[in-house]
Design a protein around this motif. Structure first.
Motif, short mmCIF file in Angstrom:
data_model
loop_
_atom_site.label_atom_id
_atom_site.label_comp_id
_atom_site.label_asym_id
_atom_site.label_seq_id
_atom_site.Cartn_x
_atom_site.Cartn_y
_atom_site.Cartn_z
N TYR A 1 0.86 -1.19 0.00
CA TYR A 1 0.00 0.00 0.00
C TYR A 1 0.89 1.24 0.00
N PRO A 2 1.37 1.64 -1.16
CA PRO A 2 2.33 2.75 -1.23
C PRO A 2 1.68 4.08 -0.90
N PHE B 1 13.34 15.88 -8.37
CA PHE B 1 13.30 14.85 -7.33
C PHE B 1 13.40 15.52 -5.97
N CYS B 2 12.41 15.30 -5.16
CA CYS B 2 12.43 15.72 -3.76
C CYS B 2 12.30 14.47 -2.91
N SER B 3 13.33 14.17 -2.15
CA SER B 3 13.32 12.97 -1.32
C SER B 3 12.56 13.23 -0.03
N ALA B 4 11.67 12.29 0.31
CA ALA B 4 10.87 12.36 1.53
C ALA B 4 10.05 13.65 1.60
N PRO B 5 9.09 13.84 0.68
CA PRO B 5 8.36 15.12 0.58
C PRO B 5 7.42 15.39 1.74
N MET B 6 7.24 14.44 2.64
CA MET B 6 6.39 14.69 3.81
C MET B 6 7.19 15.28 4.96
N ARG C 1 3.62 15.89 -8.43
CA ARG C 1 3.24 14.48 -8.50
C ARG C 1 4.24 13.65 -7.71
N LEU C 2 3.86 12.41 -7.39
CA LEU C 2 4.78 11.43 -6.82
C LEU C 2 5.33 10.59 -7.95
N LYS C 3 6.60 10.25 -7.87
CA LYS C 3 7.23 9.43 -8.88
C LYS C 3 6.72 7.98 -8.79
N ASP C 4 6.42 7.40 -9.93
CA ASP C 4 6.02 5.99 -10.00
C ASP C 4 7.30 5.18 -10.26
N LYS C 5 7.93 4.75 -9.17
CA LYS C 5 9.28 4.20 -9.26
C LYS C 5 9.29 2.69 -9.47
N CYS C 6 10.41 2.21 -9.98
CA CYS C 6 10.63 0.78 -10.18
C CYS C 6 10.55 0.04 -8.85
N GLY C 7 11.18 0.57 -7.85
CA GLY C 7 11.18 -0.01 -6.51
C GLY C 7 11.03 1.10 -5.49
N ALA D 1 9.08 12.94 -4.96
CA ALA D 1 8.13 13.87 -5.58
C ALA D 1 8.82 14.86 -6.50
N GLU D 2 8.03 15.42 -7.40
CA GLU D 2 8.39 16.63 -8.11
C GLU D 2 7.72 17.79 -7.39
#
Length: 549
Positions: free
Chosen positions: A72-73, A221-226, A261-267, A274-275
């Motif tokens: 549940y991403p 790319f923004c890591s950990a946007p929360m 948006r959130l990136k739809d990543k491979c893993g 996020a962008e």
């Protein structure tokens, strides 16, 4: 019940020849190389404090939470029901439970609260264990930990943010930092047109009429946007600067940071990337306005060590899965664990895990010695070497571990599928392979003391293995090569330095069989890129016996 219904419910077979569930495990107690590294180098408090974490991460309950966090991403909620902007990321409760496991016990803060007293060794060992539950949680954990050295370039910002950055606890509520007892930190550097070339950033920072700055621009790319605040780079009139951007402005309003948006990543599915758009977002300068790269590199030096440690933890988790399966699965009349080729494969995987763990723990010990010139010279280069090589080995490792389980290894009911998807991310994050190798060359030319320190470290194992000695001679010859030759061979140089350091550590500290097997299979003439091609004389029993007690 009708006859037809009863017939449909009859069992067609009995489940046999499948491994039993592992149940609750203690990942610290099971890990002989980790215990040895802590006993050898770390203060006694480190092992004692890690003990509960080892039991937690190996428990069925925590492993289940890792599965749920991936199933549940996170989801992006841009607006509330009335149309007001929220720009919030919503996570499954399992993710928050795992964040509590990391932050409530202070593993993000331990390196700074026990600085020069084993704190980095504690942090790295904890990260290695936490990764074996769910690597996605480790992104905000790493960012929060790594922000401290950058903030030290701006004492007023440090004094404001450090107390809550170092506080034990996790509060995911979207509130101003002043209303929270503990916070997390993210990072936003990458832009579309620049990628690794952060000097090409177009985001602009203009002085605010009151105090601070206002940011305008886009981050790809923004890591950990929360997170409660972010470190970011932006252009000023003086050059590229580093800035701290809080989620809320000092007057308590939401800052003008819009998530596109959130990136739809491979893993890395459980973790949001996020962008974002800065629309005159308020921020504080960190360091000199023209020293943004130098300032943010203080953070990157820490995150690169974490990015070198995560694959070691992932490989350890996959190794345990493969070994558990092989010990209980029978094929062609005997256990997989007794089949010659399977023993070769798993022993080879075990060597890789042990070597990777040895290098990151040695690097953490260097970080724990800020007053030792030799150790600080090592700390400049070792994270870069380890990040490159451990991640290059990780993806192939996961594919091989999957094969050990056969078809069930490829399905989502085991952790191997998500570990395989996860494998490339740390290789890309904080500098992909070529960027990392260019950094190694930069150290070679600008900081020769670091190369001298590495060669001194390698000299301590001279004479212990012939394949090792030949490798040291090769490295010594290449060091004096012309710049154009060095750049062409930069990947080989980075790989070989990392492998030689791993070999040196295993020769000096692991049982004799481990060190020599590693040198034969990685540095010798019979070395192979395929796992499971160990020389026939390698003592497999001695290697396999160290996977678990």
């Amino acid at each position: 019940m009708t006859h037809d219904t009863a017939r449909c419910r009859l069992a067609t077979h009995t489940v046999t020849n499948q491994p039993a569930p592992t149940g609750d495990l203690d990942f610290l107690a099971l890990d002989i190389p980790l215990q040895e590294a802590l006993t050898r180098d770390a203060p006694t408090w480190v092992d004692q404090r890690l003990a509960p974490l080892g039991a937690d991460v190996g428990s069925t309950a925590m492993q289940t939470l890792g599965e749920l966090a991936n199933r549940y991403p996170p989801e992006l909620q841009l607006f509330d029901r009335y149309g007001r902007r929220l720009d919030e990321v919503r996570y499954h409760p399992a993710y928050h439970s795992l964040m509590h496991l990391a932050f409530d016990n202070g593993w993000h803060a331990v390196a700074w609260q026990e600085e020069a007293n084993g704190g980095h060794q504690a942090h790295i060992a904890a990260l290695y264990l936490l990764t074996q539950v769910e690597p996605g949680v480790c992104c905000p954990f790493t960012m929060t930990h790594a922000a401290m050295p950058a903030l030290r370039h701006q004492p007023d910002v440090l004094s404001e943010w450090a107390p809550k950055l170092l506080a034990w606890g996790y509060d995911n509520r979207p509130l101003p930092a002043a209303d929270k007892s503990a916070i997390t930190m993210g990072m936003a550097m990458t832009e579309k047109q620049g990628g690794s070339d952060v000097r090409a950033a177009t985001t602009m920072a203009s002085p605010d009429a009151g105090n601070g700055y206002r940011l305008t621009g886009h981050k790809w790319f923004c890591s950990a946007p929360m997170s409660d605040a972010f470190l970011t780079l932006a252009q000023t009139d003086d050059g590229l600067g580093c800035f701290l951007v809080p989620r809320f402005t000092p007057d308590g309003h939401r800052n003008a940071i819009e998530i596109q948006r959130l990136k739809d990543k491979c893993g890395n599915r459980s973790n949001a990337s996020a962008e974002i758009e800065y629309r005159q977002a308020w921020c504080q300068a960190v360091g000199a306005p023209d020293r943004g790269i130098a300032t943010i590199l203080e953070m990157v030096q820490q995150t690169r060590l974490d990015a070198a440690t995560a694959p070691a933890g992932m490989m350890r988790q996959a190794l345990l899965e493969a070994w558990h399966h092989a010990q209980q699965r029978h094929v062609f009349g005997q256990r997989l664990a007794d089949q010659p080729m399977m023993r070769m494969v798993i022993a080879d995987l075990a060597l890789e895990v042990e070597a990777s763990l040895a290098l990151v723990m040695r690097t953490a010990r260097a970080f724990d010695s800020p007053d030792d010139a030799h150790e600080m010279a090592l700390a400049r280069l070792l994270p870069t070497l380890a990040k490159f090589w451990h991640n290059k080995r990780n993806a192939g490792f996961m594919a091989e571990a999957m094969e050990c389980l056969g078809g069930i290894g490829y399905v989502e009911e085991t952790p191997l599928a998500r570990l395989y998807r996860e494998a490339p991310v740390n290789s890309i994050w904080e500098g992909s392979g070529n960027v990392i190798c260019l950094d190694v060359l930069r150290v070679l030319t600008r900081h020769p003391a670091s190369i001298d320190a590495v060669m001194q470290e390698l000299d301590t194992a001279r004479g212990m293995d012939p394949d090792y000695d030949r490798t040291i001679e090769e490295l010594s010859r290449l060091r004096g090569a012309a710049p154009d030759i060095l750049e062409q061979r930069a990947r080989w140089l980075t790989q070989r330095l990392a492998q030689a350091l791993q070999a040196s550590l295993l020769l000096r500290h692991a049982p004799r069989a481990i060190g020599h097997a590693f040198c034969q299979s990685r540095l010798g003439m019979a070395s192979s890129p395929v796992y499971g091609n160990l020389p026939t004389e390698v003592p497999l029993d001695a290697i396999l016996s160290r996977i678990t007690p």
